[in-house]
Design a protein around this motif. Structure first.
Motif, PDB file in Angstrom:
ATOM      1  N   ARG A  55       0.834  -1.210   0.000  1.00  0.00           N
ATOM      2  CA  ARG A  55       0.000   0.000   0.000  1.00  0.00           C
ATOM      3  C   ARG A  55       0.868   1.259   0.000  1.00  0.00           C
ATOM      4  NH1 ARG A  55      -2.995  -2.935   3.962  1.00  0.00           N
ATOM      5  NH2 ARG A  55      -4.822  -3.806   2.994  1.00  0.00           N
ATOM      6  N   ARG A  56       1.897   1.270   0.867  1.00  0.00           N
ATOM      7  CA  ARG A  56       2.791   2.439   0.941  1.00  0.00           C
ATOM      8  C   ARG A  56       3.481   2.702  -0.388  1.00  0.00           C
ATOM      9  NH1 ARG A  56       4.564   0.201   5.644  1.00  0.00           N
ATOM     10  NH2 ARG A  56       6.512  -0.462   4.678  1.00  0.00           N
ATOM     11  N   GLU A  57       3.852   1.645  -1.057  1.00  0.00           N
ATOM     12  CA  GLU A  57       4.551   1.774  -2.331  1.00  0.00           C
ATOM     13  C   GLU A  57       3.590   1.992  -3.496  1.00  0.00           C
ATOM     14  OE1 GLU A  57       7.972   1.836  -2.720  1.00  0.00           O
ATOM     15  OE2 GLU A  57       7.871   1.951  -0.530  1.00  0.00           O
ATOM     16  N   LYS A  58       2.312   2.116  -3.181  1.00  0.00           N
ATOM     17  CA  LYS A  58       1.264   2.343  -4.187  1.00  0.00           C
ATOM     18  C   LYS A  58       1.143   1.183  -5.156  1.00  0.00           C
ATOM     19  CE  LYS A  58       0.564   6.731  -2.955  1.00  0.00           C
ATOM     20  NZ  LYS A  58       0.538   6.765  -1.527  1.00  0.00           N
ATOM     21  N   ARG A  59       1.666   0.034  -4.767  1.00  0.00           N
ATOM     22  CA  ARG A  59       1.583  -1.142  -5.634  1.00  0.00           C
ATOM     23  C   ARG A  59       0.249  -1.845  -5.470  1.00  0.00           C
ATOM     24  NH1 ARG A  59       7.297  -3.920  -4.502  1.00  0.00           N
ATOM     25  NH2 ARG A  59       6.278  -5.652  -5.507  1.00  0.00           N
ATOM     26  N   ASN A  61      -2.590  -0.452  -5.674  1.00  0.00           N
ATOM     27  CA  ASN A  61      -3.530   0.126  -6.634  1.00  0.00           C
ATOM     28  C   ASN A  61      -3.663  -0.739  -7.873  1.00  0.00           C
ATOM     29  OD1 ASN A  61      -3.887   2.278  -4.931  1.00  0.00           O
ATOM     30  ND2 ASN A  61      -2.478   3.608  -6.018  1.00  0.00           N
ATOM     31  N   GLN A  62      -2.676  -1.547  -8.139  1.00  0.00           N
ATOM     32  CA  GLN A  62      -2.709  -2.409  -9.315  1.00  0.00           C
ATOM     33  C   GLN A  62      -3.661  -3.580  -9.115  1.00  0.00           C
ATOM     34  OE1 GLN A  62       1.353  -3.473 -10.133  1.00  0.00           O
ATOM     35  NE2 GLN A  62       2.010  -1.353 -10.101  1.00  0.00           N
TER      36      GLN A  62
END
Length: 154
Positions: A55-59, A61-62
């Motif tokens: 989540r922190r790495e915005k991964r 969202n995929q």
């Protein structure tokens, strides 16, 4: 526990970071109540840390995938599964999966979560979870078939 973190992150350096953060959390906020085995509880902490990392790495969202983004996925039951492939090689194939597929696959297969539970944990629709799992299985079956074909040519 490193293997658990690696299964989710797909990156050994990130897995080491998540493992480190997980043990810091365990030792600074130890709240084990004995409702399960210590190993199960630590594994749960590491899974949560791994999901937080994604989540922190915005991964994470995929994870939201629309039907039109999915390839046409044929039935994979005739592919022979993972028989004859080492666990290490199979885990390497899992690590190669796209973040969304890998996360859902791990939660469903290793943590034995239902699609409803996965959807709640990842804040996605239940259908997205089933689609991601189906895609993960397809990609793994395809990768296993490629691997076997390569090994046969040796």
């Amino acid at each position: 526990m490193l293997a658990v973190c690696y299964r989710y992150t797909g990156d050994m350096d990130a897995a080491h970071d998540v493992l480190h953060d997980g043990f810091i959390k365990i030792f600074t906020n130890f709240s084990f109540r004995g409702e399960s085995s210590l190993c199960t509880w630590i594994t749960r902490v590491m899974v949560t840390q791994s999901l937080d990392y994604l989540r922190r790495e915005k991964r994470v969202n995929q994870l939201v995938v629309h039907e039109e983004q999915l390839p046409d996925i044929p039935d994979i039951s005739s592919s022979g599964g993972g028989a004859g492939i080492s666990e290490e090689q199979l885990m390497a194939f899992v690590a190669e999966l796209p973040d969304g597929c890998r996360t859902v696959f791990n939660l469903y297969v290793f943590e034995e979560k239902s699609h409803k539970e996965i959807a709640g944990m990842l804040h996605i629709k239940e259908h997205s979870s089933t689609s991601q799992l189906h895609r993960a299985k397809y990609l793994l079956a395809k990768r296993i078939k490629e691997y076997r074909n390569h090994e046969e040519r040796k």
